[in-house]
Design a protein around this motif. Structure first.
Motif, mmCIF file in Angstrom:
data_model
loop_
_atom_site.group_PDB
_atom_site.id
_atom_site.type_symbol
_atom_site.label_atom_id
_atom_site.label_comp_id
_atom_site.label_asym_id
_atom_site.label_seq_id
_atom_site.Cartn_x
_atom_site.Cartn_y
_atom_site.Cartn_z
ATOM 1 N N UNK A 296 0.737 -1.023 0.017
ATOM 2 C CA UNK A 296 -0.131 -0.023 0.038
ATOM 3 C C UNK A 296 0.602 0.973 -0.100
ATOM 4 N N UNK A 300 0.678 4.410 -3.023
ATOM 5 C CA UNK A 300 0.308 5.559 -2.838
ATOM 6 C C UNK A 300 0.412 6.663 -3.342
ATOM 7 N N UNK A 304 -2.972 3.385 -8.790
ATOM 8 C CA UNK A 304 -2.524 2.486 -8.293
ATOM 9 C C UNK A 304 -3.579 1.249 -8.616
ATOM 10 N N UNK A 305 -5.045 1.718 -10.025
ATOM 11 C CA UNK A 305 -5.513 1.083 -10.534
ATOM 12 C C UNK A 305 -4.641 0.251 -11.331
ATOM 13 N N UNK A 309 -4.375 -4.167 -7.204
ATOM 14 C CA UNK A 309 -4.489 -4.916 -6.465
ATOM 15 C C UNK A 309 -4.584 -6.638 -6.413
#
Lengths: 352, 421
Positions: A296, A300, A304-305, A309
């Protein structure tokens, strides 16, 4: 069967601690751990304390899993589902017993352990008949079935939304996060102590005998299936406790908290930490909390897209590769963090 | 004592991590978390990835763009707004994690527009315990409107039950005698929507549910076709609206689809459906904000300006309109809360109400009402364009009648930034 106690061939031959009676040593570690945790909960800011609590909850699971996989040679990719069993038990019971005081939590957690034990016995009975990829496949199926169960019986489990866990506020003026850390580490230290005592004795020897050579173990009078099922049950009980504590931490349960990736992460964590050693389980639990947080922090600043994930997974993979190349015995085997595993015979042996 | 050394190393590591990560909380005059003389830090949780990301991932960046626009024009009472956006992948478990991080570590002043019924439901208690204002939740669940239980939580969307009543009223008027069925998300979103629909129409002929973790509505659509449904009402997130339209078409099932506003943004649906975009033709929905295609609307003109300057000219759809409308309302709230900003002051400012904004329906905030917008206007897709028709209706989530609402919408201030009252 007489078990010859070898000396550990790595590291200094004898350390002063090894001459002290082991019961006292285990007790000292447990007390030391408790003191360290309490000190940390006063030193750390709330969010770090919460993470410390999370490590404690995961440690219950990784400790049980490392005994199952490292010492008994049974791979389980379904421990996330056993955690879910414990977590949902806590949620449902806390809801039923709401408003009767703090003691209900103990009852719920014990019930969670009991139910996970039963679930573990069922899976363990099937698992004891299977080997290698078939065992992995079976346990994988157990992990995958959690969301399906929650949406099939949605009146009880409320499908993807999950359930809230009703909790009383901590006693007195203790901050919530500190209380959570104490609860989780009470569970974790008890688990560690129990497992350490368990694998030290006859049961531990039988586990390892079964892992190393089933035929030889049978010839020596060890009940192979019995040992395997028992180990699975012990490990499931630990997973149930871990899941119960995770539910207490999050104050909610949902299938999304126990996805297939969690089960895979657990296995990866104990391998990276050091298979078959409780210290390795500790490092694994630390990694389970630290790596997603690190992922994370890294993302930051960037978009991040694009990573969909998957960065924590990638980080885990990279860590796994690096650690396996640098230290095949996992983090626990590294100097200066070298620590002797539970028993001289516990070091992983590759079967030909 | 190797073990001791291990423990010491672990301690040192934790301490180091702590030292690295904790920037000291700036000493604000009012000693409010997340507020300094020059900055207000707010946070949100959004599905930037995962099954509900389609469309929704554009909301928070649009809000941030509007804040940047306000910041560039001097901020609010001299403070710049910093908006921390956390991805929770629409997974309630992850929401727990990221919201704790926002509140405990980043020390945000408030949570703004956290998205999702199942996700946000799980953090209500945590936010209440920590006394964090929880403003304008991006969902129409009735849970946000419980002033006694959750004094710091406020909705924004028209609640799903109100919306269900309004949509069902339209169905009752225009599709009389037809077989009406329902497909909804298996959580409070679906349940609240169905409750509203059944208040008007009585029990639906058939109802089905889906979960976002299983992207397949084949069995559900098959069952609705079997039941002979002529109207299918959807309480679905955009990805699942598209999936439902596509799946129905595959099995030769062509009912009239009536879709909740949160799953009916045409731009998102077209993108999801790709070459099958014409399936959206005739889709009935509703909304309470200006539609992104309405270039004559002064709000849309303002938002398009902000979008091109501060949002990298992102594709302009209803999600962008929504995100900026939320941000506009938040700035209004900050203006109303005054220079001496506290959490209690912020909540009091919202409860005072009286906000005029882009919405066509009334904002209902008061001491006893924490729900957001209270009415909707029907829309239809015709010739590949989504457009409003009819009048604005308002109602409550109980047994109140569905009535027309006729007040004229407000116009934005000339500089696009709400002034202090």
């Amino acid at each position: 069967m007489s078990i010859v106690r070898e000396r550990v061939s790595t590291g200094p031959a004898v350390t002063p601690t090894r001459d002290r009676p082991w019961k006292l040593r285990y007790l000292l570690w447990t007390v030391g751990g408790a003191v360290a945790v309490v000190a940390l909960t006063y030193a750390l800011p709330p969010f770090r304390t919460y993470q410390l609590a999370t490590i404690g909850a995961y440690l219950c699971v990784t400790a049980g899993l490392t005994v199952l996989t490292g010492l008994n040679g049974q791979l389980s990719l379904g421990h996330g589902a056993l955690m879910a069993t414990g977590a949902y038990t806590v949620a449902l019971l806390q809801d039923k017993l709401a408003g009767r005081g703090q003691w209900t939590l103990l009852v719920s957690v014990l019930a969670a352990v009991a139910l996970a034990t039963v679930a573990g016995a069922v899976v363990g009975l099937a698992a004891a008949r299977l080997r290698g990829p078939y065992l992995a496949g079976l346990t994988l199926a157990v992990a995958v079935v959690v969301p399906a169960i929650t949406s099939t019986f949605d009146t009880t489990f409320n499908s993807d939304q999950g359930l809230s866990v009703v909790l009383d506020p901590p006693p007195g003026t203790i901050p919530v996060e500190r209380w959570q850390a104490w609860l989780c580490w009470t569970g974790a230290l008890l688990t560690m102590l129990t497992l350490a005592v368990l694998v030290r004795g006859r049961f531990g020897r039988e586990m390892r005998a079964v892992r190393d050579d089933e035929t030889a173990a049978r010839l020596a009078g060890v009940g192979v299936a019995r040992t395997q099922v028992l180990t699975f049950v012990v490990s499931a009980a630990c997973a149930g406790l871990g899941g119960a504590l995770v539910a207490v931490l999050a104050q909610s349960v949902s299938p999304g908290a126990f996805p297939l990736t969690l089960s895979l992460f657990l296995v990866m964590a104990i391998v990276i930490g050091g298979l078959g050693s409780l210290a390795g389980a500790f490092w694994g639990a630390v990694l389970l909390v630290a790596l997603p947080a690190l992922a994370h922090t890294v993302t930051e600043g960037i978009d991040a897209q694009r990573l969909e994930g998957n960065l924590p997974l990638a980080l885990f993979g990279v860590t796994l590769v690096v650690v396996m190349l640098a230290a095949p015995g996992g983090i626990a085997s590294l100097n200066p963090l070298r620590r002797i595993s539970l028993h001289p015979l516990t070091r992983i042996r590759r079967k030909a | 004592m190797r073990r001791t050394s291990t423990a010491l190393v672990a301690l040192a590591l934790v301490a180091a991590a702590t030292a690295c990560s904790d920037s000291g909380g700036g000493g604000s005059s009012s000693n409010t978390p997340g507020v300094t003389g020059s900055e207000i830090v707010v946070g949100t949780h959004m599905p930037l990835t995962g099954p509900a990301a389609a469309g929704y991932s554009k909301i928070a960046p649009a809000s941030k763009a509007y804040f940047d626009y306000v910041n560039a024009n001097g901020g609010v009472h001299g403070r710049k707004i910093t908006y921390k956006i956390m991805d929770d992948t629409y997974n309630p478990a992850t929401t727990q994690q990221v919201v704790r991080e926002l509140v405990l570590q980043d020390k945000v002043f408030a949570i703004l527009n956290g998205l999702g019924t199942p996700t946000h439901t799980g953090v209500l208690d945590f936010l209440k315990t920590n006394r964090v204002p929880d403003l304008f939740v991006a969902s129409g669940s009735r849970s946000w409107n419980q002033p006694d239980k959750y004094p710091g939580t406020f909705g924004f969307n028209v609640d799903y039950t109100v919306e269900g009543k309004i949509l069902a009223t339209h169905v009752k008027q225009t599709q009389a005698g037809k077989k009406v069925c329902f497909l909804g998300q298996d959580d409070d979103f679906g349940r609240d929507a169905l409750a509203g629909i059944e208040k008007i129409l009585g029990p639906v002929a058939a109802k089905q549910s889906y979960v976002t973790s299983n992207p397949n509505v084949g069995p559900q659509m098959g069952a609705l076709k079997q039941a002979g449904c002529q109207v299918v009402m959807l309480a679905t997130v955009p990805g699942f609206t598209a999936l439902s339209l596509g799946t129905a078409s595959k099995i030769g099932f062509k009912p009239q689809f009536v879709v909740s506003q949160v799953g009916a943004d045409l731009t998102t649906l077209k993108k999801q459906l790709g070459p099958a975009a014409p399936l959206t033709e005739g889709l009935i929905s509703d909304n309470y904000l200006p539609l992104s295609t309405d270039d004559a609307n002064p709000w849309i003109q303002l938002y398009k300006r902000v979008n091109s300057q501060y949002n990298g000219n992102a594709e302009f759809d209803n999600n962008v309109v929504y995100g900026m409308s939320v941000a506009y309302l938040f700035v209004q709230t900050l203006q109303a809360a005054g220079k001496d900003l506290t959490r209690d002051g912020l909540i009091a400012a919202v409860e005072k109400g009286g906000f005029q904004g882009p919405g066509m329906a009334p904002l209902r905030f008061s001491k006893t009402d924490h729900s957001g917008y209270g009415g909707m206007k029907m829309s239809r897709v015709q010739g590949g364009e989504q457009a409003y028709f009819g009048t604005v209706y308002q109602t409550d989530d109980a047994d109140g009648a569905v009535q027309p609402y006729t007040a004229a919408p407000a116009v934005p201030p000339s500089n696009g930034i709400p002034a202090a009252p």
